[in-house]
Design a protein around this motif. Structure first.
Motif, short mmCIF file in Angstrom:
data_model
loop_
_atom_site.label_atom_id
_atom_site.label_comp_id
_atom_site.label_asym_id
_atom_site.label_seq_id
_atom_site.Cartn_x
_atom_site.Cartn_y
_atom_site.Cartn_z
N ILE A 25 37.91 49.14 -46.91
CA ILE A 25 37.55 49.48 -48.30
C ILE A 25 37.40 48.20 -49.12
CG2 ILE A 25 38.32 50.63 -50.44
CD1 ILE A 25 39.84 52.66 -48.59
N ALA A 26 38.32 47.25 -48.91
CA ALA A 26 38.27 45.99 -49.68
C ALA A 26 36.96 45.25 -49.42
CB ALA A 26 39.47 45.11 -49.30
N ALA A 34 32.37 44.31 -56.32
CA ALA A 34 33.67 44.41 -57.00
C ALA A 34 34.55 43.20 -56.71
CB ALA A 34 34.39 45.67 -56.53
N ASP A 35 35.45 42.88 -57.65
CA ASP A 35 36.56 41.99 -57.36
C ASP A 35 37.70 42.87 -56.86
OD1 ASP A 35 35.15 39.77 -58.23
OD2 ASP A 35 35.78 40.04 -60.31
N LEU A 48 46.51 38.07 -42.03
CA LEU A 48 45.36 38.99 -42.03
C LEU A 48 44.76 39.12 -43.43
CD1 LEU A 48 46.62 42.09 -39.95
CD2 LEU A 48 44.74 40.55 -39.39
N VAL A 49 45.66 39.27 -44.40
CA VAL A 49 45.20 39.42 -45.79
C VAL A 49 44.51 38.13 -46.26
CG1 VAL A 49 45.93 39.89 -48.16
CG2 VAL A 49 47.06 41.04 -46.30
N ASP A 50 45.08 36.98 -45.89
CA ASP A 50 44.48 35.69 -46.29
C ASP A 50 43.06 35.57 -45.74
OD1 ASP A 50 46.72 35.00 -47.68
OD2 ASP A 50 47.55 33.70 -46.12
N GLU A 51 42.89 36.04 -44.50
CA GLU A 51 41.57 35.99 -43.87
C GLU A 51 40.56 36.88 -44.65
OE1 GLU A 51 40.57 37.56 -39.67
OE2 GLU A 51 42.20 36.11 -39.42
N ARG A 57 35.85 35.99 -50.83
CA ARG A 57 35.44 34.87 -51.71
C ARG A 57 34.12 34.27 -51.24
NH1 ARG A 57 41.43 32.49 -52.91
NH2 ARG A 57 41.99 34.09 -54.43
N GLU A 58 33.92 34.25 -49.91
CA GLU A 58 32.64 33.74 -49.37
C GLU A 58 31.48 34.63 -49.80
OE1 GLU A 58 34.60 31.57 -45.46
OE2 GLU A 58 33.43 33.41 -45.16
N MET A 59 31.79 35.90 -50.12
CA MET A 59 30.73 36.81 -50.61
C MET A 59 30.47 36.59 -52.10
SD MET A 59 31.88 40.49 -49.11
CE MET A 59 32.41 40.73 -47.47
N GLY A 60 31.23 35.67 -52.70
CA GLY A 60 31.03 35.38 -54.12
C GLY A 60 31.84 36.27 -55.05
#
Ligand code: NAP
Length: 252
Positions: A25-26, A34-35, A48-51, A57-60
């Protein structure tokens, strides 16, 4: 190519977003502009969450992670303080969930209490504590229930009760919060390929699949896409429903 961003500029909070359905979902939310705030609980899930945050963030898009037990009122209040500094939540996805399966004869009080605390009380705590954000943004709330909450399942009395409880919560809050412009819906996924179902023995899995018209488990991304729809303005006249996403196992 013309990309349609269904959640452009909106802030989505997803509980239980370290893996499985919540993580999907994220990522889908970020793809739709969405942010994202990713909640999780266990230390082992931090990498896992950091990844996922890096990927978003790479998606902007912007993303932060908050470790908190949704079944702990004080921890949810602490999560709220962090989110207050970050932005106003517009879409709340109550996805965090656990199973502690046992037949009633063997089920301990702790197994009952833990599942109700995380799956049902946790969803209530997060909704209650973030309601000021949702009123301000005229947001939308999605509860992740289950076909097991609709049909029941042997060995899952605690889980079925918690997931049926979410359907009742959805209906009550859809009526109560409509006056603020807040929509409240639930999804009821069928069996989905995640860590939660990875422990099902292969023989049992085969029997389950034989009862699913589409003859397979769902992928987390297939569940995520329905959540994005319900969270978006495309679903502007939909509130109080429970959408089954179950490969035909359950049709309403
Ligand atoms: P999963 O892979 O086991 O992931 C569960 C997520 O919930 C993890 O992010 C976990 O965080 C988080 N979580 C657990 N307890 C928490 C707590 N106390 N506070 C905050 N977060 C907590 O599960 P899933 O299969 O993706 O399931 C997601 C949701 O869909 C659940 O509500 C589940 O009941 C529902 N569902 C699943 C299926 C299925 O077949 N998989 C079917 C229908 C409904 P950590 O990583 O930090 O532990």
């Amino acid at each position: 190519m013309w990309l349609i961003m269904k959640l452009d500029g909106k802030l989505m909070l997803i509980t239980g977003a370290s893996r499985g359905i919540g993580r999907a979902i994220a990522i889908e939310a970020a793809k739709n502009g969405a942010d994202v705030i990713l909640n999780y609980v266990s230390d082992r899930s931090k990498p896992l969450v950091d990844e996922t945050i890096k990927k978003i963030r790479e998606m902007g898009r912007n993303a932060i992670a908050i470790q908190a037990d949704v079944g702990n009122w004080e921890e949810v209040k602490r999560m709220k303080k962090i989110v207050d500094e970050f932005g106003k939540v517009c879409c709340l996805v109550n996805n965090a969930g656990i199973t502690k399966d046992n037949l009633l004869i063997k089920m301990t009080k702790e197994e009952w209490d833990d599942v109700i605390r995380v799956n049902l009380s946790g969803a209530f705590y997060v909704t209650k504590i973030f309601i000021d954000h949702l009123i301000e943004t005229k947001g939308s709330i999605i509860y992740v229930s289950s076909v097991v909450g609709q049909d029941g399942n042997i060995g899952q009395a605690n889980y079925a009760a918690s997931k049926a409880g979410l359907i009742g919560l959805t209906r009550a809050l859809a009526m109560e919060l409509a006056r603020y412009g807040i929509r409240v819906n639930a999804i009821a996924p069928g069996f989905t390929e995640t860590e939660m179902t990875a422990k099902i023995p292969e023989k049992v899995k085969e029997k389950i699949i034989a009862r699913i018209p589409l003859r397979r488990f769902a992928l987390p991304e297939e569940i995520a896409k329905a959540v994005i729809f319900l969270a978006s303005d495309d679903a502007s006249y939909i509130t109080g429903v429970t959408m089954s996403i179950s490969g035909g196992q359950r049709r309403e």
